[in-house]
Scaffold this active site. Structure first.
Site, PDB file in Angstrom:
ATOM      1  N   ASN A 172       0.849  -1.191   0.000  1.00  0.00           N
ATOM      2  CA  ASN A 172       0.000   0.000   0.000  1.00  0.00           C
ATOM      3  C   ASN A 172       0.888   1.245   0.000  1.00  0.00           C
ATOM      4  O   ASN A 172       1.019   1.942   1.009  1.00  0.00           O
ATOM      5  CB  ASN A 172      -0.922  -0.010   1.223  1.00  0.00           C
ATOM      6  CG  ASN A 172      -1.940  -1.128   1.149  1.00  0.00           C
ATOM      7  OD1 ASN A 172      -2.322  -1.574   0.071  1.00  0.00           O
ATOM      8  ND2 ASN A 172      -2.388  -1.593   2.297  1.00  0.00           N
ATOM      9  N   TYR A 173       1.464   1.513  -1.141  1.00  0.00           N
ATOM     10  CA  TYR A 173       2.481   2.555  -1.259  1.00  0.00           C
ATOM     11  C   TYR A 173       2.044   3.911  -0.692  1.00  0.00           C
ATOM     12  O   TYR A 173       2.836   4.572   0.002  1.00  0.00           O
ATOM     13  CB  TYR A 173       2.895   2.705  -2.726  1.00  0.00           C
ATOM     14  CG  TYR A 173       4.025   3.663  -2.956  1.00  0.00           C
ATOM     15  CD1 TYR A 173       5.345   3.295  -2.698  1.00  0.00           C
ATOM     16  CD2 TYR A 173       3.789   4.954  -3.420  1.00  0.00           C
ATOM     17  CE1 TYR A 173       6.391   4.182  -2.907  1.00  0.00           C
ATOM     18  CE2 TYR A 173       4.827   5.847  -3.631  1.00  0.00           C
ATOM     19  CZ  TYR A 173       6.125   5.452  -3.372  1.00  0.00           C
ATOM     20  OH  TYR A 173       7.158   6.335  -3.575  1.00  0.00           O
ATOM     21  N   PRO A 174       0.815   4.383  -0.942  1.00  0.00           N
ATOM     22  CA  PRO A 174       0.431   5.686  -0.371  1.00  0.00           C
ATOM     23  C   PRO A 174       0.542   5.742   1.148  1.00  0.00           C
ATOM     24  O   PRO A 174       0.809   6.812   1.710  1.00  0.00           O
ATOM     25  CB  PRO A 174      -1.023   5.859  -0.828  1.00  0.00           C
ATOM     26  CG  PRO A 174      -1.111   5.052  -2.078  1.00  0.00           C
ATOM     27  CD  PRO A 174      -0.241   3.856  -1.827  1.00  0.00           C
ATOM     28  N   ASP A 175       0.331   4.617   1.812  1.00  0.00           N
ATOM     29  CA  ASP A 175       0.424   4.579   3.275  1.00  0.00           C
ATOM     30  C   ASP A 175       1.854   4.677   3.779  1.00  0.00           C
ATOM     31  O   ASP A 175       2.088   5.031   4.947  1.00  0.00           O
ATOM     32  CB  ASP A 175      -0.169   3.270   3.818  1.00  0.00           C
ATOM     33  CG  ASP A 175      -1.681   3.257   3.772  1.00  0.00           C
ATOM     34  OD1 ASP A 175      -2.276   4.314   3.501  1.00  0.00           O
ATOM     35  OD2 ASP A 175      -2.272   2.188   3.996  1.00  0.00           O
ATOM     36  N   HIS A 176       2.803   4.328   2.929  1.00  0.00           N
ATOM     37  CA  HIS A 176       4.184   4.203   3.385  1.00  0.00           C
ATOM     38  C   HIS A 176       5.058   5.406   3.033  1.00  0.00           C
ATOM     39  O   HIS A 176       6.065   5.638   3.705  1.00  0.00           O
ATOM     40  CB  HIS A 176       4.824   2.950   2.783  1.00  0.00           C
ATOM     41  CG  HIS A 176       4.038   1.704   2.992  1.00  0.00           C
ATOM     42  ND1 HIS A 176       3.438   1.403   4.191  1.00  0.00           N
ATOM     43  CD2 HIS A 176       3.732   0.666   2.170  1.00  0.00           C
ATOM     44  CE1 HIS A 176       2.801   0.246   4.094  1.00  0.00           C
ATOM     45  NE2 HIS A 176       2.969  -0.212   2.887  1.00  0.00           N
TER      46      HIS A 176
END
Length: 405
Positions: A172-176
């Protein structure tokens, strides 16, 4: 070098949960802020229940996912739906510099803990919310998390092969990366402004809008009328450019050739195969007649190499290359270990556990992981007595009612 951490004296009332929110407050905590995570025993943070778990045993205090996002913080449990629990939360806000939340729009207002409520008890508060698509507009009430935000923000649509469905980023790239770190920078900017002017600030970070910043070049191309589609591992300025198989099971090496000199070096390392001398097979970039044919030829040549030996040989020859590592290999990576990237912290329930160290270094005021992730509610009593001024008898009475714990 100062022994004082740069955010010492700053307190954060942290109402965030899941991925992006806790990763916003983590760097603040690691650099000295007193981040107090407000939790619930009846509705725990979902990532406390997400794998991987220490020793494979689930539990609210055994999630590695939660642990790596919540170092250096304190945890208190409050029943925010009870009048007394709300009062304690407002009291905590009054003693804080920052309030952070990533709930669905309107949630904090319904709890009586919205921005106007916070300003009433702390006029110079820096108050940040991270709604998925913002607090206004036709999609304001849409719920989502990293995967859906990446899809709505166009990121997933650019990943994979053009003739196949999107494959995503594997996480979940946006979260990271974009959402929490954009938010952290916004909070720091607001604190700096408050120091200069004495004024607080309300910050709305719409996670969808933050995520679209990741695909800026694609947006510009689309705005100019160009069709933008998935291109797998291709790069318009390089060929070959991709991940190629090596000897052994699931072993790969990433290679990118951007110049004629790098192409000649690649050919020499691969033993000057006959196909490399054919007309049209002498330069990188867009002049390849068939990139997939090239990829197949390179893959055949790399398949007998041990991945690390190929990466070392190409790197020594000036060709960008790296082994595709799995998690176990990353933990043993000599570069990361030489830079002290991995930290082992003693957790009350998980014991010795590995954490990511801070990936950026401040020369004069470096931060550090000041402690492991907190056990659920571990600091409730201390915060209530030492910070909020409850007497031991008051605390025990509220604990018996389930208001604190």
């Amino acid at each position: 070098m100062s022994s004082r951490l740069p955010l010492e004296g700053v307190r954060v009332a942290d109402f965030t949960w899941v991925g992006a929110g806790p990763f916003l407050t983590k760097p603040l905590a690691d650099h000295g802020a007193d981040v107090i995570k407000i939790e619930s025993r009846t509705r725990t943070d979902p990532i406390r229940s997400m794998a991987p778990f220490r020793d494979g045993r689930p539990g609210p205090n055994r999630s590695g996912y939660f642990a790596n996002r919540n170092s250096s913080k304190r945890s208190v449990c409050l029943d925010l739906k009870s009048p007394r629990g709300k009062e304690l939360a407002l009291d905590l806000m009054a003693r804080s510099d920052v309030v952070a939340s990533n709930f669905t729009p309107g949630t904090m207002d319904r709890l009586g803990l919205g921005y106007q409520d916070a300003v009433a008890v702390k006029p110079d508060i820096v108050y940040l919310e991270m709604p998925m698509q913002g607090n206004t507009g036709p999609h304001r009430d849409f719920r989502g998390y990293g995967l859906t935000i990446a899809a709505a923000g166009g990121l997933l649509g650019l990943t994979g092969h053009p003739e196949r469905p999107p494959v995503g980023t594997g996480t979940n790239y946006p979260d990271h990366v974009p959402n929490p770190l954009h938010a952290a920078v916004a909070v720091l900017a607001a604190l700096r402004r408050r120091r200069r002017t004495g004024q607080g600030q309300y910050i709305e970070l719409a996670q969808l809008e933050s995520t679209t910043n990741v695909i800026g070049p694609a947006l510009l191309a689309a705005a100019a009328g160009r069709r933008v589609d998935r291109s797998a591992n291709e790069d318009g300025a390089a060929a070959p450019h991709g991940v190629y198989p090596c000897a052994g099971e699931d072993r790969w090496c990433a290679v990118g050739v951007f110049t004629d000199q790098q192409w000649q070096a690649l050919v020499e390392v691969l033993g000057a195969p006959e196909w490399a001398a054919k007309p049209g097979h002498t330069t990188p970039g867009g002049r390849w007649a068939a990139r997939r044919e090239l990829d197949a030829l390179v893959a055949d040549a790399t398949s007998t190499w041990e991945a690390s030996e190929l990466a070392d040989a190409l790197s020594a020859a000036g060709v960008p290359a790296a082994v595709v590592s799995d998690a176990a290999q990353i933990l043993a990576d000599p570069q990361l270990n030489a830079r002290d990237h991995w930290k082992t912290l003693e957790h009350p329930e998980m014991g010795s556990s590995v954490y990511d160290n801070i990936p950026y270094r401040l020369s004069e005021t470096p931060g550090h992981l000041r402690g492991p992730a907190p056990v659920l509610g571990a600091d409730t009593r201390d915060v209530c007595l030492d910070l909020l001024g409850l007497t031991p008898d008051e605390y025990e009475h509220l604990a018996a009612q389930g208001v604190v714990g």
